[in-house]
Design an enzyme around this catalytic site. Sequence first.
Site, mmCIF file in Angstrom:
data_model
loop_
_atom_site.group_PDB
_atom_site.id
_atom_site.type_symbol
_atom_site.label_atom_id
_atom_site.label_comp_id
_atom_site.label_asym_id
_atom_site.label_seq_id
_atom_site.Cartn_x
_atom_site.Cartn_y
_atom_site.Cartn_z
ATOM 1 N N ARG A 1 0.820 -1.220 0.000
ATOM 2 C CA ARG A 1 0.000 0.000 0.000
ATOM 3 C C ARG A 1 0.852 1.267 0.000
ATOM 4 O O ARG A 1 0.601 2.173 -0.814
ATOM 5 C CB ARG A 1 -0.960 -0.033 1.182
ATOM 6 N N ASN B 1 -6.517 -2.705 1.759
ATOM 7 C CA ASN B 1 -6.517 -4.170 1.840
ATOM 8 C C ASN B 1 -7.928 -4.681 2.065
ATOM 9 O O ASN B 1 -8.736 -4.032 2.737
ATOM 10 C CB ASN B 1 -5.665 -4.657 3.024
#
Length: 795
Positions: free
Chosen positions: A70, A88
């Site tokens: 990320r 996520n």
Amino acid sequence: MQSHPRRVHRVPFPAHQGRRRDVLAARRSWSPAQTPSLDGTNGPGQTRDVSDSVRVAVRVDGVVQGVGFRPFVQTLAGRFGLAGHVGNDAAGVFAEIEGGRQAVADFLVAMREQAPRLAVVERVSAREITRLGETGFRIVPSLPGDGARTLVSADSATCEDCLRELRDPGDRRFRYPFVNCTNCGPRFTIVESVPYDRPSTTMAPFPMCEDCAREYHDPADRRFHAQPVCCPACGPTLRLLGAAGEPISSTVDMLRAGQVVAVKGLGGYHLAVDATNEAAARRLRSRKHREDKPFAVMVPDLAAAAALCEVDALAERLLTDRRRPIVLLPRRPGADVADSVAPGNRRLGVMLPFTPLHHLLLAGISRPIVLTSGNVSDEPIAYRDDEVRARLGRIADAFLVHDRAIHIRTDDSVVRPFRARRQLMRRSRGFVPEPVRGEFPRHILACGAELKNTFCLAKDRRAFLSHHIGDLENYETLRSFTEGIEHFQRLFDVHPALVAHDLHPEYLSTKYALERDGVELAGVQHHHAHIASCLADNGEDGPVLGVAFDGLGYGTDGTIWGGEFLLAGRAEFTRVGHLAPVPMPGGTAAIKQPWRMAAAYLDAACGARVPGLDVVRRNESRWTSVVSLAHRSVNAPPTSSAGRLFDAAAAILGTRDVITYEGQAAIELEQLADPAEHGTYPATIVGTPLTIAGTDLVLSIVDDLRAGVPVPVIAGRFHNGVAAAIARACAVLRERTGVATVALSGGVFQNLLLLERAVAKLERAGFRVLTHSRVPANDGGISLGQAVVAAARDR
């Protein structure tokens, strides 16, 4: 790029400001490869052209959680001047990206090609959605999901950045044995469930201090969302305890004094001694009940590895790989390790440190150490703190322990170099649970074999091959098998409808399969599973000429196979050849006493005219009765096993009459063979299905022994003879079938000398040859083959 009319459906997708909204999933297909280069797009330093702006919903599949993906996406978006968000969920990583068309296309390419060190990007899919005119880019909270489809990263060796901190006296993590970051450290062994967040790991009992929390929440920090992040103020602690639980001050002093120390690693406990201390190595062997099997050695760096073994460029890559496996390498003459570390072996299993604790130990002792599995032989590795003293108390003099729990045990992986690539002997720590790609219409459980067991759970396009379980004859190993299956089912959300198993009715893995309720069963022949695993390893469907050479496997005719030539694809096979069967006097006793196979082969080759060989004299008191068993077929099942042929040759040449671990006689025969010898023994090949007369090879051994030919030369000629027989048999079968691709599988092909000679001869004969690289050739790959066969038949 044009849109195409198709049925529109609504799909939930994470949206701006954390809301869920429906998007038109098929409004426009997105393919960066089809996107033309455009001027004035939103790349770095460019002015945004709103008229050419697009927004895409992105899905990333693979190992993309717990690996810094990320923050990588956020940084990448900033580099390309893109807006949106990333997060996520149970399926992996989702994102929405908005900006110039070409910048978005370039971003999607970079997302795959420049992914973080531990990431494995299997697929990046994107579809165009409605623009929002958004500015800025952010990381949004993880979202729950109905099914776990994301992948879990394998454990990874300490990275260079963390090592610098470990060695820096000015750093707050100086000499802290649990330093880790997004790019390294424990993963699979501490994960309890997904999505991969700290509360779902064994780090949950360790609340982060302010400093660690600041790093964890800073997208610019390499510890951003590193779930195991910790420091001396908030993380696990290390203690050295004596046999009675009393504190001891120095592990290094204990090792230097020749003591045995149980060391808690990533996936379980190891037993460590000074590898240069002969008395210490002998003591460890005696206590562990491991008479002959080689120990692995850990060294601090590549220079130390090169002092012990021949380390070429490929070996260097394997040693320094983030998985840090044990690497089997040619041993240098006079290598500074005790004789009892790897007695009589021309190769040494070497590994580099893979945790900060190991780095500290090796730096302190300044010499190689034995680091072997923390168990009594034939038991699984100890990993639970509450049982370690009971299981290892009679072996270890001290216990180096810590309070971070291991959720699932994993042994060390073992690899070796072969023809410019890695070949796995044991697939475990560092490799598991990375999946193997395939097609699995229904959820499948494959239960594997009895020895070197692994299991495999498969669904959709992924097969999750388990860590090394071991030999199921032991109760603790069987418990590890059942617990592992339950963990994988939860972790990867697999609910088996189809259960594949070996045909052998007495395998405990087969009995486990037969006891599962509410499932469809699929019996898979052992050697077909071997070849199917090789096909899957190479991404092939077949048909191939499969050469499956191993110790034994239950045949479709109820006899014991093991030297097989199969015309095979993923779904079906035909047995088109095999070694000529001989009796196996005493059944399983012949596996543990190779001289019995020597008796059977000599009797089949020479009859009553058995020459006065040393193997006969050594076993004279029992020879006649064992031959009588073979004649009367009493407890002497016929076998075509290649492993038993190697056992017979080893016993005749005097290497081993009784073994202390599986495959020992054949392993020592390989060590004995002169690799410079290129003479070849002939073997008759006749019939349909064709049969290879192993007795011809035995007769040649006898003739050369009586002629005084040196034993290493004879062993070399035997290996060459087997390789030549394989190549000749495949040439005959090519004429009959038209198939010119050969797949080599089975534990006998862990013999590197045989494998090298067989591949060379086959390639010279014009064959394309498939060998293993991602899963073991031995029974550790059987479960994958079972899953592949079951799925192919299911389709």
